[in-house]
Scaffold this active site. Structure first.
Site, PDB file in Angstrom:
ATOM      1  N   ASP A   1       0.840  -1.195   0.000  1.00 40.49           N
ATOM      2  CA  ASP A   1       0.000   0.000   0.000  1.00 40.49           C
ATOM      3  C   ASP A   1       0.877   1.249   0.000  1.00 40.49           C
ATOM      4  O   ASP A   1       1.659   1.465   0.930  1.00 40.49           O
ATOM      5  CB  ASP A   1      -0.898  -0.011   1.239  1.00 40.49           C
ATOM      6  CG  ASP A   1      -1.795   1.211   1.311  1.00 40.49           C
ATOM      7  OD1 ASP A   1      -2.977   1.109   0.948  1.00 40.49           O
ATOM      8  OD2 ASP A   1      -1.304   2.286   1.752  1.00 40.49           O
TER       9      ASP A   1
ATOM     10  N   TYR B   1       2.781  10.006  -0.567  1.00 36.27           N
ATOM     11  CA  TYR B   1       3.905   9.468   0.212  1.00 36.27           C
ATOM     12  C   TYR B   1       5.247   9.704  -0.475  1.00 36.27           C
ATOM     13  O   TYR B   1       6.298   9.514   0.141  1.00 36.27           O
ATOM     14  CB  TYR B   1       3.748   7.963   0.447  1.00 36.27           C
ATOM     15  CG  TYR B   1       2.512   7.537   1.186  1.00 36.27           C
ATOM     16  CD1 TYR B   1       1.677   8.447   1.834  1.00 36.27           C
ATOM     17  CD2 TYR B   1       2.155   6.185   1.230  1.00 36.27           C
ATOM     18  CE1 TYR B   1       0.540   8.029   2.496  1.00 36.27           C
ATOM     19  CE2 TYR B   1       1.018   5.762   1.896  1.00 36.27           C
ATOM     20  CZ  TYR B   1       0.212   6.687   2.521  1.00 36.27           C
ATOM     21  OH  TYR B   1      -0.922   6.261   3.169  1.00 36.27           O
TER      22      TYR B   1
ATOM     23  N   LYS C   1      -2.923   5.809  -4.049  1.00 35.78           N
ATOM     24  CA  LYS C   1      -4.011   6.733  -3.721  1.00 35.78           C
ATOM     25  C   LYS C   1      -3.851   8.053  -4.463  1.00 35.78           C
ATOM     26  O   LYS C   1      -2.730   8.511  -4.724  1.00 35.78           O
ATOM     27  CB  LYS C   1      -4.041   6.999  -2.208  1.00 35.78           C
ATOM     28  CG  LYS C   1      -4.077   5.734  -1.364  1.00 35.78           C
ATOM     29  CD  LYS C   1      -4.057   6.050   0.127  1.00 35.78           C
ATOM     30  CE  LYS C   1      -3.812   4.803   0.947  1.00 35.78           C
ATOM     31  NZ  LYS C   1      -2.379   4.391   0.944  1.00 35.78           N
TER      32      LYS C   1
ATOM     33  N   HIS D   1      -7.820   9.610  -1.629  1.00 31.87           N
ATOM     34  CA  HIS D   1      -7.096   9.668  -0.351  1.00 31.87           C
ATOM     35  C   HIS D   1      -7.852  10.406   0.749  1.00 31.87           C
ATOM     36  O   HIS D   1      -7.775  10.030   1.926  1.00 31.87           O
ATOM     37  CB  HIS D   1      -5.724  10.331  -0.580  1.00 31.87           C
ATOM     38  CG  HIS D   1      -4.677   9.932   0.398  1.00 31.87           C
ATOM     39  ND1 HIS D   1      -3.337   9.890   0.096  1.00 31.87           N
ATOM     40  CD2 HIS D   1      -4.759   9.548   1.696  1.00 31.87           C
ATOM     41  CE1 HIS D   1      -2.651   9.493   1.156  1.00 31.87           C
ATOM     42  NE2 HIS D   1      -3.489   9.295   2.132  1.00 31.87           N
TER      43      HIS D   1
END
Length: 282
Positions: A43, A48, A73, A106
């Site tokens: 994931d 990120y 996401k 998200h």
């Protein structure tokens, strides 16, 4: 490994490996370790800034693509129909993949309806096997599920012993959306790893507090994506299928519920405004 079947028939590993807050230059090594241990659900997210490391680890692993389940996401900045199509292509280039297993909105801010329509298009084209959301509370989840052709397959929300999300879980089960937990260890808040009740339960099974918390989520039929950059902790988190908590254990852990997050309150309008203003690219 245990699996859940999503509402479109796709099977997803119940336990995965998350890379939230994993440094970009450490991601490839961390994901490679996770894959070596046996994790098959990875994931990540555009926000990120480590999709490239995830993709590099997947390519180096030699594991057949069909044996992996990859999630990323869409960030708020890229909501809207056209923006979402562009953002998806950017993520796929960074990951180096031909298709994605799960694509999530998200956060529920901005033009996420336009984003959802674009995700429905990508889903119908076969570029994504399942689409879902993150951090959608019940009324927003109900609205999105009600008003669109494709129902979300997954809602990934903060769920842990301090914030157990019983009403959210019940609603997701009612309408057939898979609950997936982020922050399963509450980011260590309230000294969770030294909670006497959890320590006592762990001692009974010869397991750590972290393993007890993961097992508790799995037995609630909640998918979970713990994160660690330490290989020994990744292995510990993976070794949770050889014991089972009793109904009494499950009920005892329920008494720890405070009904609120120890991380941040997404119902706080100032938190929502702050999150909605975060930019991840120019």
């Amino acid at each position: 490994m245990e699996f859940v079947t999503l509402n479109n028939g796709i099977k997803m590993p119940k336990l995965g490996y998350g890379v939230y807050q994993t440094a970009p230059n450490d991601t490839e090594r961390a994901v490679s370790d996770a894959l070596e241990i046996g994790y098959r659900l990875i994931d990540t997210a555009a926000a990120y800034d480590n999709e490239q490391g995830v993709g590099a680890a997947i390519r180096q692993s030699g594991i057949p693509r069909e044996d992996l389940f990859v999630t990323t996401k869409l960030w708020v900045q890229d909501h809207g129909y056209d923006n979402t199509l562009r953002a998806f292509d950017t993520s796929m280039k960074k990951l180096g993949l031909d298709y994605l297993d799960l694509y999530l909105i998200h956060k529920p801010y901005g033009d996420y309806y336009g984003a959802w329509r674009a995700m429905e298009k990508l889903y119908k084209e076969g570029r994504i096997r399942a689409i879902g959301v993150t951090s959608f509370w019940n009324e927003r989840l109900a609205d999105l599920a009600n008003m669109n052709e494709v129902k979300p397959a997954v809602n990934q929300i903060e769920t842990n012993v301090w914030d157990q999300k019983w009403s959210e879980d019940a609603f997701m089960k009612e309408i057939g959306i898979q609950h997936e937990a982020w922050a399963p260890f509450a980011e260590g808040n309230n000294d969770v790893f030294r909670t006497p009740l959890l320590q006592k339960i762990g001692e009974k099974y010869g397991k750590t507090v972290g393993q007890v918390m993961l097992r508790w989520l799995l037995q609630r039929d909640i998918a979970v994506i713990p994160k660690s950059v330490r290989k020994e902790r990744m292995q510990e988190n993976f070794d949770v299928f050889d014991f089972e908590l009793t109904p009494a254990d499950m009920e005892a852990i329920r008494t720890l519920d405070t009904g609120k997050s120890t991380i941040y309150d997404e119902m706080d309008p100032h938190v929502a405004m702050t999150i909605g203003q975060v930019k991840i690219h120019d």
